[in-house]
Each structure stands twice: as structure tokens, then as C-alpha cells.
Design a protein around this motif. Sequence first.
Motif, mmCIF file in Angstrom:
data_model
loop_
_atom_site.group_PDB
_atom_site.id
_atom_site.type_symbol
_atom_site.label_atom_id
_atom_site.label_comp_id
_atom_site.label_asym_id
_atom_site.label_seq_id
_atom_site.Cartn_x
_atom_site.Cartn_y
_atom_site.Cartn_z
ATOM 1 N N UNK A 131 0.767 -1.363 0.186
ATOM 2 C CA UNK A 131 -0.205 0.229 0.006
ATOM 3 C C UNK A 131 1.080 0.929 0.598
ATOM 4 N N UNK A 132 2.092 1.659 0.834
ATOM 5 C CA UNK A 132 3.003 2.197 0.490
ATOM 6 C C UNK A 132 3.733 2.837 -0.814
ATOM 7 N N UNK A 133 3.328 2.449 -1.882
ATOM 8 C CA UNK A 133 4.007 1.960 -3.458
ATOM 9 C C UNK A 133 3.074 2.822 -4.341
ATOM 10 N N UNK A 134 1.436 2.458 -3.452
ATOM 11 C CA UNK A 134 0.105 3.489 -3.655
ATOM 12 C C UNK A 134 0.160 4.645 -3.688
ATOM 13 N N UNK A 135 -0.282 5.125 -2.678
ATOM 14 C CA UNK A 135 0.361 6.152 -1.890
ATOM 15 C C UNK A 135 1.767 7.126 -2.285
ATOM 16 N N UNK A 136 2.439 6.429 -2.246
ATOM 17 C CA UNK A 136 3.430 7.670 -2.761
ATOM 18 C C UNK A 136 3.603 7.598 -4.533
ATOM 19 N N UNK A 137 3.145 6.590 -5.002
ATOM 20 C CA UNK A 137 2.354 6.960 -6.436
ATOM 21 C C UNK A 137 1.256 8.082 -6.461
ATOM 22 N N UNK A 138 0.551 7.947 -4.975
ATOM 23 C CA UNK A 138 -0.730 8.675 -5.614
ATOM 24 C C UNK A 138 -0.325 10.281 -5.241
ATOM 25 N N UNK A 139 1.214 10.775 -4.318
ATOM 26 C CA UNK A 139 1.482 11.871 -4.320
ATOM 27 C C UNK A 139 1.920 12.930 -5.087
ATOM 28 N N UNK A 140 3.007 11.622 -5.724
ATOM 29 C CA UNK A 140 3.764 11.882 -6.881
ATOM 30 C C UNK A 140 2.810 12.219 -8.675
ATOM 31 N N UNK A 141 2.048 12.418 -8.096
ATOM 32 C CA UNK A 141 0.578 12.830 -8.972
ATOM 33 C C UNK A 141 -0.104 13.593 -8.739
ATOM 34 N N UNK A 142 0.015 14.467 -7.781
ATOM 35 C CA UNK A 142 -1.082 15.113 -6.886
ATOM 36 C C UNK A 142 -0.195 16.482 -5.970
ATOM 37 N N UNK A 143 0.976 16.297 -5.855
ATOM 38 C CA UNK A 143 1.759 17.018 -4.915
ATOM 39 C C UNK A 143 1.756 18.818 -5.865
ATOM 40 N N UNK A 144 1.748 18.620 -6.737
ATOM 41 C CA UNK A 144 1.917 20.332 -7.002
ATOM 42 C C UNK A 144 0.583 21.214 -6.888
ATOM 43 N N UNK B 120 -7.536 26.219 -5.963
ATOM 44 C CA UNK B 120 -6.677 27.417 -6.662
ATOM 45 C C UNK B 120 -5.114 27.221 -7.590
ATOM 46 N N UNK B 121 -4.754 26.421 -7.025
ATOM 47 C CA UNK B 121 -3.503 25.305 -7.629
ATOM 48 C C UNK B 121 -3.871 24.170 -8.693
ATOM 49 N N UNK B 122 -4.647 23.730 -8.730
ATOM 50 C CA UNK B 122 -5.545 22.810 -9.840
ATOM 51 C C UNK B 122 -5.900 23.180 -10.731
ATOM 52 N N UNK B 123 -6.774 24.389 -10.804
ATOM 53 C CA UNK B 123 -7.417 25.403 -11.977
ATOM 54 C C UNK B 123 -6.253 26.070 -12.130
ATOM 55 N N UNK B 124 -4.805 26.476 -11.892
ATOM 56 C CA UNK B 124 -3.807 27.252 -12.638
ATOM 57 C C UNK B 124 -2.726 25.972 -13.377
ATOM 58 N N UNK B 125 -3.063 25.060 -12.519
ATOM 59 C CA UNK B 125 -2.288 23.906 -13.683
ATOM 60 C C UNK B 125 -2.737 22.850 -14.774
ATOM 61 N N UNK C 178 3.892 9.958 -12.875
ATOM 62 C CA UNK C 178 2.732 10.053 -12.668
ATOM 63 C C UNK C 178 1.999 11.099 -12.773
ATOM 64 N N UNK C 179 3.088 12.079 -13.348
ATOM 65 C CA UNK C 179 3.073 13.714 -13.403
ATOM 66 C C UNK C 179 2.149 13.492 -14.942
#
Length: 500
Positions: free
Chosen positions: A109-122, A163-168, A291-292
Motif C-alpha cells: 500500500x505504501x507504493x500506492x500512496x507514493x504514486x498518488x503523492x507524485x501525481x498530486x503534489x503540485x 486554486x493550484x489545480x485550476x492554475x496547473x 505519474x505527473x
Amino acid sequence: MIADVSILELPRIALHAKQLLPEYSGIYYVLDETKTIWYIGKAKNLRKRWQGQSHHRIYQLEAQKKKYFTIYYEQVDDSQLDHIEQQRISQYNPYLNATSVKTKTLRPTETLLRETIAAIADFAVILGVEPPRKEIESQMRSQWLAEKKVLGLNVIHIALNDDDFQEKFKPESLEEEEALIKKPFMSRKAYAHKWESVQFARQYRLSVNNYAIEINSFTWFLTQEIRELKQYTQTTLAQESIRTLTPEALTKIQHQADNQQSYALHLQRLIPYTSDLIQLLFNEPIDHEGASKELTQISEDYKTGKRGVGSRSTPIKSKFITSEFTTIDELLLSRGIEPNKYDQGQIITFPKFRDRIGVYIKTFSGNGQQPYYNLVEGMLDNKTTKGAYSQFNLVYLLANVDTKAWLLVEEYLKDFALPAGKLSNGEGFMTKFYISPRKYIVPAKVNIKLEKIEYSAWIPFGFNPEFPSLELAIEEIRKRLQNSDLPDLKVSFKRETIEK
């Protein structure tokens, strides 16, 4: 989850010495060298249960070449096995108990969490850490936040900053926005646990390494003024880079929170996130760049018309989707089918089954027959109401189906079942078709099995006047599916039955 002292003090045997287990009934716990619980099960005879290669999980454990497993066990009377096993599984939430037996590889599960963070970090930020909710259980108004499996865990709260999501991404439609938000949290093959979500809400949860990660929309409880603070520091979660609110910003948000909102209770309890709390047990390599880029590609596909309304006739060819499908989501996208087609609230859904939608069918046995129990819900005089069966011109039986399975075969079964959307005047539905005080009709079902991606689902179907008998309907559905070009498809059927 990491085992506690109540397990670690039990007698134990190394997995490779399982033939030395005692011959009495009990509950067993499979732990690795880090004391992480991989599986919990029951047996009337512990030694026989693990004899040779007979245990249904043995190949999954043996496939973990770098792990060293130990079987802990406790003696339990036969009559208590079922109850205690379920109690222990609910308490410890082991990795393997949540996966299909057929899955030959298992990703933590930790790998799934890391992949998700890599995708949403911005566009994500850690708000803080909430201590276990046991002490406020009686005060919580949200069933989702009060689920028992998380009451004893520290909760790391992450917010999606709109706000960050819309800007990206600058999404041009609600459909594009929803697809981008949901993608990082979609179910993926062979993970120990999956992201859980609330239907039609941007709320997600994942339990990993003794913590619960909960993700919500930033804009639910923050004013524009607070959202524009942008008082963040860079930190890590599960060794992945992500922003966190400064302690000063968290304090401002807590003072501003509307105490009438259900989330305020939890917001007020947060303490600042100051160091990485997720200790990695596996530290698998992940594709940060991919991921990004995947989200960027989805956004481009919507803007160029390759996805979304009207795009289904043109299959999507993305470099992130190969011909070697690994998930049902990839298969849907490759066939130009939008996975979120029925996520806009126009279809009946089921709170207990978040991945299912309703379908309307006409039964074979009940065709032309008035049910014994005849209260129907539907449209009369252009109003939603309940009435007697005889008041309606057309009455369906409401069944439920796995959403993705239905999307995959909808074009082949749409005249044998209908998505349970808005009804016309004079139409209604029943959740059960009783033919006597106790007996009711269980609809016919077709099973689609896609062996390459280890996916199968049962799909209910009903009467079609063009194929008036069950035998003719089965013959026609079989023919359509066999001509569908679905990869490695096997089809089987269950006949319509009468049950008590």
C-alpha cells in the motif's frame, strides 16, 4: 498494520517450518520480519491447514523473495473461529486479506500512496495530523469519518487546493476536472489496499503502515483569504516531496473554521505535520515523471476531443496505455469508453456499494404478472411518488451491477437492461418482485471473465420482446459478446430463479 504485543507474545513458527504447527483449532497470523501483518486466517487444524502447498496464499507469500515470514498462532475453540477471525481482520486490516487469491504478485500500500503523492503534489498540501478519534466518536456527524477501522489510527489530512489545480490544468469542463481529480485514486491491480472514496464527493482514504491518509477538497471549509495564504513549507510523506502548512497557517485556519461544518471538529484537533511519519517497509521504485505526465496527457486528451462527450467513436491511443492491458480502466479507455460516464448523479447508486450502479430490467418469470407485493416507486402525474403496481404503465425490477463491467458491455446488453436513470411518466421500479409473501424473482445474469487482466463480473439482464424466452436471450447475448473483440473473454450464465 504492525502487530501489537497481543500477537507478538503468541507462540510462533517460521513459515518454512510450518509442518511443526500444532494440530488444534485456532487463529493464525502471518508476519514478516518487520512485524507487518500480511494475513490472518482460521483453521480447525492448524498443521493440516498449512500442510505442503495446500494453503491458498502460499504462492503469494513465497513470491516475496526478500521477505522472511513467521506464523503466529493462538488456540481458539471451533465454535468461535468465524467470529474471532472477522474481529481480528477488522482490527488489524492485513495486506493479503484484502486481495484476490488469484493475484500472483502483490504491491504494498505504501507504493500506492507514493504514486498518488507524485501525481498530486503540485496541487496538494498537508494540513496536519489528527490524533485517534476514539475519544470523539460520539461527537462525529459523518459516518465516513467515524468508521471503526480508523478510530484507533492517527490521521494525516491532505487537502487538494483548487486554486493550484485550476492554475496547473485549466480544465475546460466539469467532466475534465472530475477525470483529473479521480485518476490518481483509481483502483489499480495487485495492491494490498485501495483508495476508498465517498460517492460524488472528493473524499479519499488509504490506510498504510499504521496511519490513515485522508484527502479532501481544500475549498470545502476555507475562505478565499485563507486559501491565498500559501504559507507552506516543503516536506516529505512516505519519502515523497509534498507541501505542508506552517504551524502559523494551521492556527489561522483553525480560528477561521466554521464550527457548524462537520469537518470543523477534526480541523480543530489537528497538530502541525513536522516530520515524515510513514516509515517505508518496501521502498519500491516508482515512476515519478510518469505519474505527473499521465494527468497532463488526460487534460490534453479532453482539450483535443479525444476524451469526453462525443469522443467514444474515436478510441483513445495514449502512450500510457499499451496493448498489454493490466486493468479494467485501461481496457475501457482503449475502447473509447469514459470510465466516469455515470458519475454525475443521473443514475441510481448504492451507498454500501460505491462501485456499482442500478440497472432496470424486465423479468422473464414476472412478465405480464402482477407481483404479490406491489408498491412501486416512479413517476405519476410527472411527480416522483410511490403507488400500486396497477397505477403504472411499465414497471422495472431494479438490480445493481459493477459500474465498469456495465460500461464495457453496455452497447451489447442495452436492450436487455437499462441504466437506472430518470423514468418517464407512468414508469416505475421495484427493488424486489415478490410472487408470493416470501418468494421473489432473482434475475438472470451473464458473467464476463477477462482472464488476461484477472477480471470478472456478473451482469443482470432481463426480458426483451425480440428474444422472448430466456434460452433465446442467452443465445443472443452469447453471440454478441463473442463478437465483441474483448480480449480473452469467457462467458457463462445464471438462469433466472425464484428464491425465498
